[in-house]
Design a protein around this motif. Structure first.
Motif, mmCIF file in Angstrom:
data_model
loop_
_atom_site.group_PDB
_atom_site.id
_atom_site.type_symbol
_atom_site.label_atom_id
_atom_site.label_comp_id
_atom_site.label_asym_id
_atom_site.label_seq_id
_atom_site.Cartn_x
_atom_site.Cartn_y
_atom_site.Cartn_z
ATOM 1 N N LEU A 1 0.826 -1.195 0.000
ATOM 2 C CA LEU A 1 0.000 0.000 0.000
ATOM 3 C C LEU A 1 0.865 1.251 0.000
ATOM 4 C CD1 LEU A 1 -2.620 -1.173 2.599
ATOM 5 C CD2 LEU A 1 -2.872 -1.090 0.131
ATOM 6 N N THR A 2 0.408 2.235 -0.694
ATOM 7 C CA THR A 2 1.126 3.491 -0.807
ATOM 8 C C THR A 2 0.364 4.583 -0.091
ATOM 9 O OG1 THR A 2 1.990 2.795 -2.934
ATOM 10 C CG2 THR A 2 2.104 5.138 -2.446
ATOM 11 N N PHE A 3 1.095 5.465 0.528
ATOM 12 C CA PHE A 3 0.466 6.589 1.207
ATOM 13 C C PHE A 3 -0.317 7.449 0.227
ATOM 14 C CE2 PHE A 3 2.911 7.379 5.359
ATOM 15 C CZ PHE A 3 3.183 6.055 5.529
ATOM 16 N N GLY A 4 -1.183 8.294 0.773
ATOM 17 C CA GLY A 4 -1.800 9.326 -0.027
ATOM 18 C C GLY A 4 -0.743 10.287 -0.532
ATOM 19 N N TYR B 1 10.798 3.240 1.213
ATOM 20 C CA TYR B 1 9.894 4.116 0.484
ATOM 21 C C TYR B 1 10.708 5.101 -0.342
ATOM 22 C CZ TYR B 1 5.720 2.889 3.232
ATOM 23 O OH TYR B 1 4.659 2.249 3.798
ATOM 24 N N GLY C 1 3.963 12.090 -3.422
ATOM 25 C CA GLY C 1 3.748 11.343 -2.197
ATOM 26 C C GLY C 1 4.791 10.272 -1.952
ATOM 27 N N LEU C 2 4.405 9.315 -1.144
ATOM 28 C CA LEU C 2 5.305 8.246 -0.743
ATOM 29 C C LEU C 2 4.959 6.968 -1.479
ATOM 30 C CD1 LEU C 2 5.415 8.749 3.104
ATOM 31 C CD2 LEU C 2 7.362 8.838 1.576
ATOM 32 N N GLN C 3 5.950 6.405 -2.107
ATOM 33 C CA GLN C 3 5.756 5.150 -2.837
ATOM 34 C C GLN C 3 6.485 4.030 -2.120
ATOM 35 O OE1 GLN C 3 7.765 4.836 -6.623
ATOM 36 N NE2 GLN C 3 6.209 3.452 -7.438
ATOM 37 N N LEU C 4 5.761 2.979 -1.773
ATOM 38 C CA LEU C 4 6.391 1.835 -1.140
ATOM 39 C C LEU C 4 7.149 1.029 -2.195
ATOM 40 C CD1 LEU C 4 6.823 0.050 1.336
ATOM 41 C CD2 LEU C 4 4.652 -1.069 0.824
#
Lengths: 109, 116
Positions: free
Chosen positions: A97-100, B36, B43-46
């Motif tokens: 899952l990736t943050f907003g 990340y 934004g933040l990509q896992l």
């Protein structure tokens, strides 16, 4: 797919004004959501989580299942609240899952 | 108390050179570990996560790889860097899920990578 979205990239308010940072989710089942904050030159850190139902630095966030939202609110913004805010899904390692996208809050004097 | 260390803080590397970013966690056992990438306006990509030694998961095809040689060590690598690998990389840990509520993420200070 499970997803969290933050529709605003930038939110600018004056000191003392109310603040609402929007977060919407699309989930099946019961979501567990978090808000993270990154102040200038500091590491990204947890601000609050919905299951704790607490107020941190004057911020609160209520899970609204009808609107599928988890907006972050503060009645009176302070200059020190200026930061980057991320709404986040649970860090269940079973889901990638990736943050907003994050919302930058600027509180002007 | 638990701490997370990530280094280096900044790195400038030429295209085609290898990469190794290291992250270590202290004060906890069997943490979940994450890499990340934080891109401006995106934004933040896992990138990767790991639930144990030698267990790495990724669903984002890219020029990077991750390894977990020890319980509390997580390494992000590349054999040949691309310009598009430039960005801000964050390591994070969380307590392993035990059936209760998900535990929050604890982030390192990050590494600013510039590929020239």
């Amino acid at each position: 797919a499970q997803r969290v979205t933050q529709p605003e990239k930038l939110l600018s308010v004056f000191k003392g004004a109310p603040v609402e940072l929007k977060c919407n989710y699309s989930y099946s089942g019961s979501p567990e959501l978090f808000w993270y904050v990154q102040y200038s030159r500091q590491r990204l850190q947890l601000l609050l989580r919905h299951i704790s139902r607490e107020s941190i630095k004057g911020f609160t966030a209520d899970l609204n299942k009808g609107e599928t939202s988890f907006h972050l609110k503060k009645p009176f913004a302070q200059e020190e609240d200026s930061a980057m805010y991320y709404c986040a899904p649970p860090n269940n390692a079973g889901n990638m899952l990736t943050f907003g996208g994050g919302t930058r809050l600027m509180v002007k004097p | 108390s638990q701490t997370i260390h990530q280094w280096p803080a900044t790195l400038v590397q030429p295209v085609g050179s290898p990469l190794s970013l290291e992250c270590t966690v202290e004060g906890t056992s069997n943490p979940n570990l994450y890499w990340y990438r934080q891109a401006a306006g995106r934004g933040l990509q896992l990138l990767f996560y790991s639930v144990g030694i030698g267990q790495i998961s990724s669903e984002v095809p890219q020029n990077l790889s991750a390894s977990r040689p020890q319980d509390r060590q997580f390494i992000l690598s590349s054999k040949k860097l691309l310009l598009s690998d430039s960005g801000f990389y964050l390591c994070a840990w969380s307590a392993p899920r035990t059936g209760g509520p998900n535990s929050p993420l604890h982030f390192g200070n990050g590494t600013r990578l510039t590929v020239t």
